[in-house]
Design a protein around this motif. Structure first.
Motif, PDB file in Angstrom:
ATOM      1  N   LYS A  37       0.828  -1.208   0.000  1.00  0.00           N
ATOM      2  CA  LYS A  37       0.000   0.000   0.000  1.00  0.00           C
ATOM      3  C   LYS A  37       0.861   1.256   0.000  1.00  0.00           C
ATOM      4  O   LYS A  37       0.579   2.221  -0.718  1.00  0.00           O
ATOM      5  N   LEU A  38       1.896   1.258   0.819  1.00  0.00           N
ATOM      6  CA  LEU A  38       2.790   2.413   0.868  1.00  0.00           C
ATOM      7  C   LEU A  38       3.513   2.604  -0.459  1.00  0.00           C
ATOM      8  O   LEU A  38       3.680   3.733  -0.926  1.00  0.00           O
ATOM      9  N   GLN A  39       3.921   1.493  -1.065  1.00  0.00           N
ATOM     10  CA  GLN A  39       4.595   1.575  -2.354  1.00  0.00           C
ATOM     11  C   GLN A  39       3.653   2.173  -3.390  1.00  0.00           C
ATOM     12  O   GLN A  39       4.057   3.019  -4.189  1.00  0.00           O
ATOM     13  N   GLY A  40       2.399   1.757  -3.382  1.00  0.00           N
ATOM     14  CA  GLY A  40       1.417   2.316  -4.300  1.00  0.00           C
ATOM     15  C   GLY A  40       1.199   3.796  -4.068  1.00  0.00           C
ATOM     16  O   GLY A  40       1.084   4.580  -5.027  1.00  0.00           O
ATOM     17  N   ALA A  41       1.131   4.204  -2.812  1.00  0.00           N
ATOM     18  CA  ALA A  41       0.955   5.619  -2.489  1.00  0.00           C
ATOM     19  C   ALA A  41       2.154   6.434  -2.966  1.00  0.00           C
ATOM     20  O   ALA A  41       1.998   7.521  -3.536  1.00  0.00           O
ATOM     21  N   ILE A  42       3.344   5.899  -2.761  1.00  0.00           N
ATOM     22  CA  ILE A  42       4.563   6.583  -3.209  1.00  0.00           C
ATOM     23  C   ILE A  42       4.549   6.733  -4.728  1.00  0.00           C
ATOM     24  O   ILE A  42       4.828   7.814  -5.260  1.00  0.00           O
ATOM     25  N   GLU A  43       4.211   5.663  -5.421  1.00  0.00           N
ATOM     26  CA  GLU A  43       4.171   5.721  -6.884  1.00  0.00           C
ATOM     27  C   GLU A  43       3.101   6.690  -7.368  1.00  0.00           C
ATOM     28  O   GLU A  43       3.320   7.440  -8.322  1.00  0.00           O
ATOM     29  N   GLY A  44       1.942   6.678  -6.715  1.00  0.00           N
ATOM     30  CA  GLY A  44       0.872   7.598  -7.100  1.00  0.00           C
ATOM     31  C   GLY A  44       1.276   9.044  -6.920  1.00  0.00           C
ATOM     32  O   GLY A  44       1.045   9.884  -7.796  1.00  0.00           O
ATOM     33  N   LEU A  45       1.875   9.361  -5.782  1.00  0.00           N
ATOM     34  CA  LEU A  45       2.316  10.728  -5.535  1.00  0.00           C
ATOM     35  C   LEU A  45       3.437  11.129  -6.485  1.00  0.00           C
ATOM     36  O   LEU A  45       3.516  12.286  -6.912  1.00  0.00           O
ATOM     37  N   THR A  46       4.286  10.188  -6.819  1.00  0.00           N
ATOM     38  CA  THR A  46       5.373  10.473  -7.762  1.00  0.00           C
ATOM     39  C   THR A  46       4.802  10.805  -9.137  1.00  0.00           C
ATOM     40  O   THR A  46       5.297  11.703  -9.816  1.00  0.00           O
ATOM     41  N   LEU A  47       3.742  10.098  -9.535  1.00  0.00           N
ATOM     42  CA  LEU A  47       3.104  10.391 -10.822  1.00  0.00           C
ATOM     43  C   LEU A  47       2.435  11.762 -10.819  1.00  0.00           C
ATOM     44  O   LEU A  47       2.407  12.445 -11.837  1.00  0.00           O
ATOM     45  N   LEU A  48       1.886  12.170  -9.683  1.00  0.00           N
ATOM     46  CA  LEU A  48       1.234  13.477  -9.583  1.00  0.00           C
ATOM     47  C   LEU A  48       2.235  14.624  -9.586  1.00  0.00           C
ATOM     48  O   LEU A  48       1.908  15.725 -10.009  1.00  0.00           O
ATOM     49  N   ASN A  49       3.440  14.380  -9.094  1.00  0.00           N
ATOM     50  CA  ASN A  49       4.470  15.418  -8.997  1.00  0.00           C
ATOM     51  C   ASN A  49       5.772  14.930  -9.616  1.00  0.00           C
ATOM     52  O   ASN A  49       6.780  14.780  -8.923  1.00  0.00           O
ATOM     53  N   PRO A  50       5.801  14.703 -10.924  1.00  0.00           N
ATOM     54  CA  PRO A  50       7.012  14.135 -11.532  1.00  0.00           C
ATOM     55  C   PRO A  50       8.211  15.071 -11.493  1.00  0.00           C
ATOM     56  O   PRO A  50       9.348  14.620 -11.466  1.00  0.00           O
ATOM     57  N   GLU A  51       7.990  16.393 -11.459  1.00  0.00           N
ATOM     58  CA  GLU A  51       9.126  17.317 -11.461  1.00  0.00           C
ATOM     59  C   GLU A  51       9.927  17.259 -10.169  1.00  0.00           C
ATOM     60  O   GLU A  51      11.108  17.529 -10.150  1.00  0.00           O
ATOM     61  N   GLU A  52       9.293  16.872  -9.055  1.00  0.00           N
ATOM     62  CA  GLU A  52      10.015  16.772  -7.789  1.00  0.00           C
ATOM     63  C   GLU A  52      11.035  15.651  -7.809  1.00  0.00           C
ATOM     64  O   GLU A  52      12.083  15.739  -7.203  1.00  0.00           O
ATOM     65  N   GLU A  53      10.743  14.564  -8.508  1.00  0.00           N
ATOM     66  CA  GLU A  53      11.635  13.410  -8.511  1.00  0.00           C
ATOM     67  C   GLU A  53      12.931  13.697  -9.252  1.00  0.00           C
ATOM     68  O   GLU A  53      13.964  13.130  -8.961  1.00  0.00           O
ATOM     69  N   SER A  54      12.905  14.614 -10.234  1.00  0.00           N
ATOM     70  CA  SER A  54      14.113  14.883 -11.010  1.00  0.00           C
ATOM     71  C   SER A  54      15.219  15.473 -10.149  1.00  0.00           C
ATOM     72  O   SER A  54      16.390  15.221 -10.377  1.00  0.00           O
ATOM     73  N   GLY A  55      14.862  16.230  -9.100  1.00  0.00           N
ATOM     74  CA  GLY A  55      15.869  16.834  -8.242  1.00  0.00           C
ATOM     75  C   GLY A  55      16.409  15.872  -7.202  1.00  0.00           C
ATOM     76  O   GLY A  55      17.607  15.785  -6.973  1.00  0.00           O
ATOM     77  N   THR A  56      15.529  15.136  -6.590  1.00  0.00           N
ATOM     78  CA  THR A  56      15.947  14.176  -5.569  1.00  0.00           C
ATOM     79  C   THR A  56      15.148  12.904  -5.742  1.00  0.00           C
ATOM     80  O   THR A  56      13.993  12.934  -6.144  1.00  0.00           O
TER      81      THR A  56
END
Length: 71
Positions: A37-56
């Motif tokens: 469930k946590l992994q799914g939540a992390i992936e979902g939030l990452t999809l909603l905010n893809p620009e944040e992942e590029s920095g860290t």
């Protein structure tokens, strides 16, 4: 201690260990479910905010023990 007493003692210990294993199996199943469930939540939030992942890197790969446990 007589052989009969020793045998009875071992049977009692075995029953206690079996009960503990059942409890640990149930707890492990709950932890696996929470992990997924946590992994799914992390992936979902990452999809909603893809620009944040590029920095860290926000999500890390699970270690091998977790992957094996989930299999």
């Amino acid at each position: 201690m007589t052989p009969e007493q020793l045998l009875e003692n071992f049977k009692t210990q075995q029953a206690q260990v079996a009960d503990e294993i059942r409890k640990l199996d149930a707890e492990l199943a709950q932890k696996k479910e929470l992990y997924v469930k946590l992994q799914g939540a992390i992936e979902g939030l990452t999809l909603l905010n893809p620009e944040e992942e590029s920095g860290t890197e926000t999500a890390t790969l699970p270690d091998e023990a977790v992957v094996e446990a989930l299999a």
